[in-house]
Scaffold this motif. Structure first.
Motif, PDB file in Angstrom:
ATOM      1  N   GLY A   1      16.923 -29.722  -7.762  1.00 27.34           N
ATOM      2  CA  GLY A   1      16.778 -29.411  -9.091  1.00 27.34           C
ATOM      3  C   GLY A   1      16.692 -27.882  -8.926  1.00 27.34           C
ATOM      4  O   GLY A   1      16.941 -27.112  -7.869  1.00 27.34           O
ATOM      5  N   TYR A   2      16.344 -27.246 -10.157  1.00 23.55           N
ATOM      6  CA  TYR A   2      16.445 -25.860  -9.996  1.00 23.55           C
ATOM      7  C   TYR A   2      15.237 -25.144 -10.600  1.00 23.55           C
ATOM      8  O   TYR A   2      14.415 -26.105 -11.590  1.00 23.55           O
ATOM      9  N   VAL A   3      14.598 -23.900 -10.265  1.00 23.11           N
ATOM     10  CA  VAL A   3      13.499 -23.340 -10.729  1.00 23.11           C
ATOM     11  C   VAL A   3      13.706 -21.917 -10.874  1.00 23.11           C
ATOM     12  O   VAL A   3      14.747 -21.356 -10.601  1.00 23.11           O
ATOM     13  N   THR A   4      13.036 -21.225 -11.809  1.00 25.26           N
ATOM     14  CA  THR A   4      13.128 -19.699 -11.922  1.00 25.26           C
ATOM     15  C   THR A   4      12.246 -19.047 -10.737  1.00 25.26           C
ATOM     16  O   THR A   4      11.385 -19.586 -10.233  1.00 25.26           O
ATOM     17  N   ALA A   5      13.014 -18.114 -10.518  1.00 30.24           N
ATOM     18  CA  ALA A   5      12.244 -16.952  -9.282  1.00 30.24           C
ATOM     19  C   ALA A   5      12.410 -15.790  -9.533  1.00 30.24           C
ATOM     20  O   ALA A   5      13.507 -15.135 -10.165  1.00 30.24           O
ATOM     21  N   ASN A   6      11.552 -14.890  -8.895  1.00 30.04           N
ATOM     22  CA  ASN A   6      11.601 -13.555  -8.977  1.00 30.04           C
ATOM     23  C   ASN A   6      11.495 -13.142  -7.465  1.00 30.04           C
ATOM     24  O   ASN A   6      10.223 -13.587  -6.689  1.00 30.04           O
ATOM     25  N   ASP A   7      12.344 -12.417  -6.860  1.00 34.30           N
ATOM     26  CA  ASP A   7      12.319 -11.837  -5.656  1.00 34.30           C
ATOM     27  C   ASP A   7      12.214 -10.460  -5.453  1.00 34.30           C
ATOM     28  O   ASP A   7      12.992  -9.518  -5.590  1.00 34.30           O
ATOM     29  N   PHE A   8      10.776 -10.248  -5.890  1.00 33.86           N
ATOM     30  CA  PHE A   8      10.213  -8.937  -5.379  1.00 33.86           C
ATOM     31  C   PHE A   8      10.697  -8.277  -3.995  1.00 33.86           C
ATOM     32  O   PHE A   8      10.825  -8.835  -2.997  1.00 33.86           O
ATOM     33  N   SER A   9      11.044  -6.812  -4.238  1.00 34.92           N
ATOM     34  CA  SER A   9      11.703  -6.358  -3.178  1.00 34.92           C
ATOM     35  C   SER A   9      11.214  -4.729  -2.906  1.00 34.92           C
ATOM     36  O   SER A   9      11.464  -4.307  -4.037  1.00 34.92           O
ATOM     37  N   GLU A  10      11.057  -4.578  -1.582  1.00 32.49           N
ATOM     38  CA  GLU A  10      10.903  -3.042  -1.485  1.00 32.49           C
ATOM     39  C   GLU A  10      11.770  -2.331  -0.972  1.00 32.49           C
ATOM     40  O   GLU A  10      12.157  -2.597   0.401  1.00 32.49           O
ATOM     41  N   ARG A  11      12.485  -1.371  -1.606  1.00 36.47           N
ATOM     42  CA  ARG A  11      13.772  -1.054  -1.350  1.00 36.47           C
ATOM     43  C   ARG A  11      13.706   0.039  -0.335  1.00 36.47           C
ATOM     44  O   ARG A  11      14.710   0.211   0.713  1.00 36.47           O
ATOM     45  N   GLU A  12      12.596   0.695   0.062  1.00 40.64           N
ATOM     46  CA  GLU A  12      12.342   1.757   1.095  1.00 40.64           C
ATOM     47  C   GLU A  12      12.404   1.019   2.239  1.00 40.64           C
ATOM     48  O   GLU A  12      12.770   1.615   3.558  1.00 40.64           O
ATOM     49  N   TYR A  13      11.734  -0.031   2.402  1.00 40.59           N
ATOM     50  CA  TYR A  13      11.739  -0.961   3.678  1.00 40.59           C
ATOM     51  C   TYR A  13      12.956  -1.773   3.992  1.00 40.59           C
ATOM     52  O   TYR A  13      13.181  -1.727   5.185  1.00 40.59           O
ATOM     53  N   GLN A  14      13.708  -2.078   2.970  1.00 46.47           N
ATOM     54  CA  GLN A  14      14.810  -2.784   3.051  1.00 46.47           C
ATOM     55  C   GLN A  14      15.996  -2.167   3.495  1.00 46.47           C
ATOM     56  O   GLN A  14      16.648  -2.856   4.535  1.00 46.47           O
ATOM     57  N   LEU A  15      16.375  -0.760   3.086  1.00 45.59           N
ATOM     58  CA  LEU A  15      17.489  -0.323   3.100  1.00 45.59           C
ATOM     59  C   LEU A  15      17.762   0.983   3.804  1.00 45.59           C
ATOM     60  O   LEU A  15      18.506   1.627   3.701  1.00 45.59           O
TER      61      LEU A  15
ATOM     62  N   PRO B   1       0.883  -1.077   0.079  1.00 48.43           N
ATOM     63  CA  PRO B   1      -0.238   0.057  -0.015  1.00 48.43           C
ATOM     64  C   PRO B   1       0.940   1.340  -0.109  1.00 48.43           C
ATOM     65  O   PRO B   1       0.268   2.280  -0.657  1.00 48.43           O
ATOM     66  N   ARG B   2       1.747   1.399   0.750  1.00 48.06           N
ATOM     67  CA  ARG B   2       2.790   2.498   0.809  1.00 48.06           C
ATOM     68  C   ARG B   2       4.050   2.448   0.202  1.00 48.06           C
ATOM     69  O   ARG B   2       4.931   3.240   0.112  1.00 48.06           O
ATOM     70  N   SER B   3       4.193   1.527  -0.809  1.00 49.74           N
ATOM     71  CA  SER B   3       5.356   1.333  -1.432  1.00 49.74           C
ATOM     72  C   SER B   3       5.550   2.335  -2.652  1.00 49.74           C
ATOM     73  O   SER B   3       4.867   2.609  -3.489  1.00 49.74           O
ATOM     74  N   THR B   4       6.983   2.932  -2.720  1.00 52.28           N
ATOM     75  CA  THR B   4       7.260   3.826  -3.750  1.00 52.28           C
ATOM     76  C   THR B   4       8.371   3.038  -4.358  1.00 52.28           C
ATOM     77  O   THR B   4       8.964   3.947  -5.222  1.00 52.28           O
TER      78      THR B   4
ATOM     79  N   LYS C   1      12.082  -6.619   6.374  1.00 50.05           N
ATOM     80  CA  LYS C   1      11.129  -5.760   6.010  1.00 50.05           C
ATOM     81  C   LYS C   1      10.900  -5.800   4.602  1.00 50.05           C
ATOM     82  O   LYS C   1       9.709  -5.815   4.016  1.00 50.05           O
ATOM     83  N   GLY C   2      11.880  -5.474   3.884  1.00 50.95           N
ATOM     84  CA  GLY C   2      11.929  -5.432   2.381  1.00 50.95           C
ATOM     85  C   GLY C   2      11.784  -6.555   1.453  1.00 50.95           C
ATOM     86  O   GLY C   2      11.283  -6.512   0.288  1.00 50.95           O
ATOM     87  N   LYS C   3      11.866  -7.867   2.253  1.00 57.45           N
ATOM     88  CA  LYS C   3      11.947  -9.075   1.525  1.00 57.45           C
ATOM     89  C   LYS C   3      10.998 -10.010   1.753  1.00 57.45           C
ATOM     90  O   LYS C   3      10.654 -11.160   1.137  1.00 57.45           O
ATOM     91  N   THR C   4      10.100  -9.632   2.660  1.00 56.09           N
ATOM     92  CA  THR C   4       8.920 -10.908   3.128  1.00 56.09           C
ATOM     93  C   THR C   4       7.687 -10.493   2.841  1.00 56.09           C
ATOM     94  O   THR C   4       6.672 -11.112   3.642  1.00 56.09           O
TER      95      THR C   4
END
Length: 291
Positions: free
Chosen positions: A157-171, A123-126, A180-183
């Protein structure tokens, strides 16, 4: 051989997909062999049983498979381990020196979602960002492993992944807040399929991402600072890895954090792909709520 889980969320069934030639595919139900693609399936020789059943021609065709939702190829992992800054160019664009030892963080298993499910912008992500990654699926228990040879044998084995990250929360601040930025809910799309480790060279795969059809990342897993066996060995020194757990090996350069591209917005479309492991597509929307 590509192992998938198809069906509505929470009602997926295990399937094996094989290329039938000429661009066509065949889908076979695995319900006669296993109720789920989980740790028990992986540790109990499930992949080998699938090979044998395919060779014997005893698996039933799953009619209408292409019309079903694609879920994560493994059921919710007990642990999702993230590895940070594992490509030198990405570390540089993040303003950091390449790490001398793997940077580990944890994501909840409930962040895992299907490869084509819509993705929620908080909701508050920029500063919502994308990260294409090669993901490792653990096939046997790993704790205090003695070397990388033993560790390699623990990779199912292996799979494709996308690790969506909110940088304002993370850093923010001196220490950062990676948790906070990765969960965030739905921030770990996996799939569309799992390829057994013996069927693919995880150390030499191209991986790419696009935002609204424009290429953002284009690298190879050969550029990883710490390769897959090294990561499994290292993680096992600090935690118990269980069958079905997932390790995200890190993302290459080309994310919004670099300052070269805008951050994601509701309505954007993100696609990520690892050669041989399939391509994902997420349409973004704004999640409701939040303080």
């Amino acid at each position: 051989m590509k192992i998938m889980r198809l069906g509505d969320a929470g009602k997926e069934q295990p399937v094996v997909m094989v290329d039938a030639g000429g661009g066509s595919r065949q889908y076979f139900s695995l319900l006669s062999l296993a109720g789920e693609v989980d740790g028990g399936f992986l540790a109990g020789g499930g992949i080998g049983r699938v090979r044998e059943a395919l060779a014997a021609g005893i698996l039933p065709v799953l009619e209408g498979a292409e019309g079903l939702r694609v879920g994560s190829p493994v059921v919710r992992p007990g642990s999702v381990v993230g590895i940070g800054m594992n490509y030198a160019a990405h570390a540089a664009e993040s303003g950091s020196a390449p790490p001398e030892v793997p940077v580990m963080f944890l994501k909840p298993g409930n962040t895992v979602t299907g490869p084509y499910d819509p993705a929620a912008v908080p909701p508050r992500s920029t500063r919502f960002d994308w990260e294409v990654e090669l993901a490792i699926v653990i096939g046997r228990e790993a704790s205090y492993l003695p070397d990388t040879v033993t560790a390699k044998a623990c990779i199912a084995g292996y799979v494709t992944a996308n690790d969506f990250s909110e940088r304002e929360y993370q850093l923010p601040g001196a220490a950062g807040q990676w948790t906070k930025g990765k969960t965030l809910p739905g921030s770990t799309p996996l799939g569309p399929w799992l390829v057994p480790a013996e069927d693919i060279d995880g150390g030499n795969l191209a991986l790419r991402s696009w935002v609204n059809g424009e290429l953002r990342q284009d690298s190879k897993t050969s550029e990883l600072i710490f390769d897959a066996p090294t990561l499994v060995h290292h993680c096992s020194q600090y935690m118990l890895l269980e069958p079905g757990d997932v390790i995200l090996t890190g993302t290459p350069e080309g994310v919004a954090l670099s300052g070269r591209f805008p951050y994601l917005q509701p309505g954007d479309v993100v696609e990520v792909e690892v050669d041989g492991l399939g391509r994902q597509r997420q349409e973004l929307y704004r999640a409701g709520g939040g303080a």
